[in-house]
Design a protein around this motif. Structure first.
Motif, short mmCIF file in Angstrom:
data_model
loop_
_atom_site.label_atom_id
_atom_site.label_comp_id
_atom_site.label_asym_id
_atom_site.label_seq_id
_atom_site.Cartn_x
_atom_site.Cartn_y
_atom_site.Cartn_z
N GLU A 128 16.22 0.13 6.08
CA GLU A 128 16.40 0.72 7.41
C GLU A 128 16.06 2.20 7.47
N SER A 129 15.63 2.77 6.37
CA SER A 129 15.21 4.17 6.36
C SER A 129 13.69 4.24 6.41
N PHE A 130 13.16 5.03 7.33
CA PHE A 130 11.71 5.15 7.45
C PHE A 130 11.17 6.26 6.55
N ARG A 131 12.05 6.78 5.69
CA ARG A 131 11.60 7.67 4.62
C ARG A 131 11.51 6.92 3.30
N ALA A 132 11.80 5.62 3.33
CA ALA A 132 11.70 4.80 2.12
C ALA A 132 10.24 4.67 1.70
N TYR A 133 10.02 4.31 0.45
CA TYR A 133 8.65 4.21 -0.06
C TYR A 133 7.87 3.09 0.64
N TYR A 134 8.56 1.97 0.94
CA TYR A 134 7.89 0.83 1.57
C TYR A 134 8.70 0.39 2.80
N PHE A 135 8.56 1.15 3.87
CA PHE A 135 9.37 0.92 5.07
C PHE A 135 8.74 -0.10 6.02
N CYS A 136 7.45 -0.38 5.86
CA CYS A 136 6.72 -1.18 6.85
C CYS A 136 7.03 -2.67 6.67
N ARG A 137 7.27 -3.36 7.77
CA ARG A 137 7.53 -4.81 7.74
C ARG A 137 6.25 -5.62 7.58
N PHE A 138 5.10 -5.01 7.84
CA PHE A 138 3.85 -5.76 7.87
C PHE A 138 3.01 -5.59 6.61
N CYS A 139 3.21 -4.51 5.88
CA CYS A 139 2.37 -4.27 4.71
C CYS A 139 3.16 -3.55 3.62
N LYS A 140 2.55 -3.44 2.45
CA LYS A 140 3.17 -2.76 1.31
C LYS A 140 2.46 -1.45 1.01
N THR A 141 2.09 -0.74 2.05
CA THR A 141 1.47 0.57 1.87
C THR A 141 2.55 1.59 1.53
N HIS A 142 2.30 2.39 0.52
CA HIS A 142 3.28 3.40 0.10
C HIS A 142 3.43 4.47 1.18
N ARG A 143 4.62 5.03 1.26
CA ARG A 143 4.91 6.03 2.29
C ARG A 143 3.93 7.19 2.26
N ASP A 144 3.57 7.67 1.08
CA ASP A 144 2.66 8.82 0.99
C ASP A 144 1.29 8.49 1.55
N THR A 145 0.88 7.24 1.40
CA THR A 145 -0.43 6.83 1.93
C THR A 145 -0.39 6.67 3.44
N THR A 146 0.75 6.22 3.99
CA THR A 146 0.85 6.01 5.44
C THR A 146 0.72 7.31 6.22
N THR A 147 0.98 8.45 5.58
CA THR A 147 0.92 9.73 6.29
C THR A 147 -0.50 10.18 6.56
N THR A 148 -1.49 9.52 5.92
CA THR A 148 -2.89 9.93 6.10
C THR A 148 -3.81 8.79 6.50
N ASP A 149 -3.38 7.54 6.33
CA ASP A 149 -4.25 6.39 6.66
C ASP A 149 -4.48 6.30 8.16
N CYS A 150 -5.75 6.11 8.54
CA CYS A 150 -6.11 6.00 9.96
C CYS A 150 -6.40 4.57 10.39
N CYS A 151 -6.34 3.64 9.46
CA CYS A 151 -6.59 2.24 9.81
C CYS A 151 -5.80 1.35 8.86
N GLU A 152 -5.69 0.09 9.24
CA GLU A 152 -4.92 -0.88 8.47
C GLU A 152 -5.70 -1.31 7.23
N THR A 153 -4.96 -1.61 6.17
CA THR A 153 -5.56 -2.17 4.96
C THR A 153 -5.13 -3.63 4.85
N PRO A 154 -5.98 -4.59 5.26
CA PRO A 154 -5.59 -6.00 5.29
C PRO A 154 -5.12 -6.53 3.94
N GLU A 155 -5.66 -6.00 2.84
CA GLU A 155 -5.29 -6.50 1.52
C GLU A 155 -3.84 -6.23 1.18
N LEU A 156 -3.22 -5.26 1.86
CA LEU A 156 -1.83 -4.90 1.56
C LEU A 156 -0.82 -5.56 2.48
N ARG A 157 -1.28 -6.46 3.35
CA ARG A 157 -0.33 -7.16 4.22
C ARG A 157 0.65 -7.99 3.40
#
Length: 827
Positions: A404-433
């Motif tokens: 329930e914390s959006f500062r967690a490393y893997y907060f996303c319900r849809f993918c396993k993108t690391h928090r540090d990567t989500t701060t700069t990614d501009c598009c979805e990575t289907p392989e990480l769903r």
């Protein structure tokens, strides 16, 4: 015009129908009455219920004949009037007065039905506590008894002096006694609820034990601890849906609309057209009548959020909706049903499994066994399958078992993108769903490595998995209160600091004050921006709806002041187009790819212009195209209407001073509102509302003459002769007024054809026609984000249902450019 269901004889009015039944069909011993108006075919066990149904559901818009009968200023000839009147097939016997002496049993039934209607309507009012209903009923009984005590002796004495038969006098006296005794069954809250239950109208909430806790109790002057159950209130969905689908026309409307959607291949307009539902139905519900279900969860504070009792009585509401209802019914609060109501603290103490297990079991029953309803005399078995669990991101992460914390490393319900990567990614990575096959491994792994907090109880619902819950809240929480709001603040700061334009905070506020929100169909008017809050704190205080409207009109407010080549304006235009797609209820092919491009472009511009890292809501934006592909239009997931449902519970809580068991109090009030709907036999109603009506044949003829010169007039003279002119119209929840602009269609170049509403006409069948002045569509201004439009001398009638978009379009005149602009509110 009412007609008899036995012999199909037409009568002039509703009382005349009662006379017809008594004179022609009394010997038939009618056990029920059927409404045959407009193919309704609803059945009622008493005449009183049919009478109320006809008055409420089939009361026509004033007809031309009525105006000719009552408007003395009309000087039409008698022959013209005769053409409008409808010949009645009633004979002379039907016009005779009925027997004034009523049987006591009939009077008792009439009074019972009337009191059920009155008390049901009082209970349905969310602002009226149940104790005040008792006061109203008591005072009504006093008034009735007083009137009877005055009238009864006078009538009996008069009848005796006229030497009327003793038996008739006794029946009249008994009638008054029956009226007075009718209140006995409604004299207390317990008896009224018992009456509703016996009538099959009230579905009482069922206590649901979540766990056990300790409570202090005084015994023999000593405070002791005792174990007490911690309970919520559950509504049995199998009974609720059976009552709902048994209402007139509900099942047929839902089923026919779902069939229509399943045949449509060119437009994506509903959840049942998405890949997720298509796969689920093909695998598990082939050759069955199955409706999808949406379950929504949210917390609501019923006490003062800034007071000393906040959180103590904070509630958690779980609602269910049927997404395959036609759009005009989906947003009605009465079609959003309560399923479970708890104290929010109980979910924190006892966990999701203890809270939602009863609801999960109920959904499994609806999927396996279904319910049997009677449709036009034939039994039909209907199944329900869980489609999506809705809510804002915090609620969904908590309810579905994610971190329930959006500062967690893997907060996303849809993918396993690391928090540090989500701060700069501009598009979805289907392989990480996230993949269903990896769920058990994610549950066993540490929460910091997987983002999964616990094994979800919702996976116990057959054919459902939390990794396939493809939904979020794009419109309200993620855009209007998230990424869109942050982007608008940065855009405003940049424009105000740019010396190459004349845009200032005072200019924006002044233009907002003079903008005509009413004629643009905007009810949630954005407030002026506070200079102190904006300049010192960099904040804008607007609700989600107000922020959406502010973004929609912003180009019309300052677009003429934006210089060409401004660096931040492309960001606004991209954001505006994203908002158009997200709010749209129907998508043509190619929308998914377009949305992918726009979101990527928006995030790139946002990062480049302001050097800002993305937050969780910007990351979830990258999943929107995938959610659109799997689950249908994103606007269907919006929590706006659910927030309005929360407001009803807050009103009910404020109306009562007791907090002993606020969960039961508010849940019971919700069910009493549903009870009133059932007792009224009210199905899916969405009848047009209109303003004061007038009929002047000369006006109708003049309007027809103006439109007749066009290749498409839009109406025939014979239909127009049966129409009345109204001052305004409200159709399917949208209000139309004179001076509004609407999109009437597309021309040969696929450009929208706009029109200014000049007049409204309503036919006897409640069909609303707009009389519009056609506008000539010119070039599209990229900076203003609108089409140049020009007045013409062409007029046209158009039926409201045939508009290109039911929403009035945005339009304004810019004096600096001496040009008028118009644009759609969504694609």
């Amino acid at each position: 015009m009412p007609s008899c269901f036995k012999c199909r004889t037409f009568v002039s009015n509703i009382p005349g129908l009662k006379v017809h039944f008594d004179s022609k069909h009394k010997k038939d011993c009618l056990l029920f009455y059927t409404c045959v108006e407009q193919n309704c075919f609803s059945n009622f066990n008493t005449w009183a219920k049919l009478r109320r149904h006809l008055s409420r559901c089939h009361r026509p818009v004033p007809t031309v004949s009525e105006f000719m009968l009552h408007e003395t200023e009309l000087n039409d000839s008698a022959s013209d009037i005769e053409n409008v009147f409808v010949d009645l097939s009633c004979d002379a016997n039907e016009q005779s007065a009925p027997d004034p002496v009523l049987v006591a049993k009939e009077v008792e039934e009439e009074m019972r039905d009337l009191l059920i209607e009155i008390t049901g309507k009082l209970y349905a009012d969310p602002t009226l506590p149940r104790c005040q209903v008792q006061v109203v009923v008591d005072e009504l009984h006093k008034l009735t008894s007083k009137v009877i005590s005055i009238v009864k002796p006078t009538i009996v004495t008069t009848m005796q002096s006229e030497k009327i038969e003793h038996e008739k006098i006794r029946k009249v006296a008994d009638m008054f006694d029956v009226i007075d005794r009718s209140f006995d069954s409604f004299s207390s809250d317990y008896l009224r609820l018992k009456m509703f239950s016996e009538q099959g109208c009230l579905l009482l909430p069922v206590p649901h034990t979540i766990g056990y806790g300790m409570r202090d109790k005084k015994k023999n002057g000593i405070m002791v601890k005792e174990i007490v159950p911690m309970q919520g209130q559950f509504i049995p969905l199998r009974k609720l849906f059976k009552m709902f689908l048994s209402l007139p026309g509900v099942f047929n409307t839902c089923y026919s609309y779902m069939e229509k959607l399943e045949k449509e291949t060119n437009v994506l307009a509903n959840f049942v057209q998405g890949k997720l539902w298509k796969e689920k139905k093909a695998l598990h519900f082939k050759d069955k009548i199955v409706f999808p279900l949406f379950v929504y969860y949210d917390d609501l504070e019923v006490n003062d959020p800034l007071g000393s009792h906040k959180v103590v009585s904070k509630l958690g509401g779980t609602y269910v909706t049927i997404p395959c209802l036609p759009p005009e019914y989906q947003s009605k609060l009465e079609n959003i049903f309560l399923a479970l109501l708890i104290y929010s603290l109980d979910r924190s103490l006892f966990g999701n499994a203890n809270v939602f297990k009863i609801l999960v079991d109920e959904i499994n029953y609806l999927q396996k066994t279904g319910i049997e309803i009677d449709v036009d005399g034939s039994p039909i078995r209907v199944y329900f399958a869980l489609g999506l669990v809705l809510g804002d991101n915090l609620a969904l992460n908590g309810v579905l078992g994610f971190v329930e914390s959006f500062r967690a490393y893997y907060f996303c319900r849809f993918c396993k993108t690391h928090r540090d990567t989500t701060t700069t990614d501009c598009c979805e990575t289907p392989e990480l769903r996230r993949n269903v096959d990896d769920y058990e491994r994610d549950v066993a792994a540490p929460m910091s490595k997987s983002g999964v907090k616990e094994k979800s109880i919702w996976n116990d619902v057959e054919h459902f998995h939390v990794y396939e819950n493809f939904c979020s809240d794009p419109v309200l929480h993620e855009f209007a209160e998230g990424s869109g709001k942050r982007a608008m603040i940065l855009i405003l700061q940049n424009l105000f600091s740019d010396n190459t334009n004349n845009i200032t905070l005072e200019c924006v506020n002044e233009r907002m004050n003079t903008f005509d929100f009413d004629l643009n169909g905007i009810s949630n008017r954005p407030p002026p921006i506070s200079p102190k809050e904006f300049e010192e704190k960099g904040k804008i205080y607007m609700s989600g709806s107000e922020m959406i409207n502010f973004i929609l009109i912003f180009s019309f407010l300052v677009g003429d002041l934006v210089p060409e080549g401004n660096a931040v304006w492309p960001l606004y235009l991209v954001m505006r187009e994203i908002l158009d797609i997200v709010r749209s209820t129907a998508h043509p092919p190619g929308t998914i790819n377009r949305l992918k491009y726009l979101i990527t472009e928006f995030l790139k511009l946002y990062s480049t212009l302001f050097d800002e890292l993305f937050k969780a809501k910007e990351h979830i934006m990258t999943h929107w195209p995938f959610l659109l592909e799997m689950s249908g239009p994103l606007s269907l997931f919006s929590s706006m209407r659910m927030e309005s449902k929360n407001r009803l519970f807050k009103l009910r809580a404020v109306a009562t001073s007791s907090r002993v068991n606020i969960v039961f109090t508010t849940a019971l009030k919700e069910q009493l509102q549903f009870c009133y709907r059932i007792s009224s036999n009210r199905g899916l109603e969405c009848k047009p509302e209109t303003g004061p009506a007038t009929y002047l044949k000369a006006v109708n003829d003049d309007c027809f003459a103006l439109a007749a010169g066009n290749s498409s007039c839009g109406i025939s003279s014979s239909i127009l002769d049966t129409c009345v002119e109204v001052s305004w119209a409200k159709v399917k929840g949208t209000t139309y007024k004179r001076g509004m602009c609407v999109a009437m269609g597309l021309d040969e170049y696929d450009l929208p054809i706009f029109g200014d509403i000049e007049k409204f006409f309503c036919s006897e069948g409640n069909v609303v026609y707009l009389f519009c002045r056609t506008l000539l569509t010119g070039a599209f201004d990229d900076i203003i984000n609108g089409y140049e439009v020009y007045d013409t001398d062409e007029f046209v009638f158009i039926q409201q249902e045939n508009l290109l978009s039911f929403r009035p379009v945005l339009h304004t005149f810019m004096s600096s450019k001496e040009m008028r602009y118009a644009c759609m509110k969504h694609t």
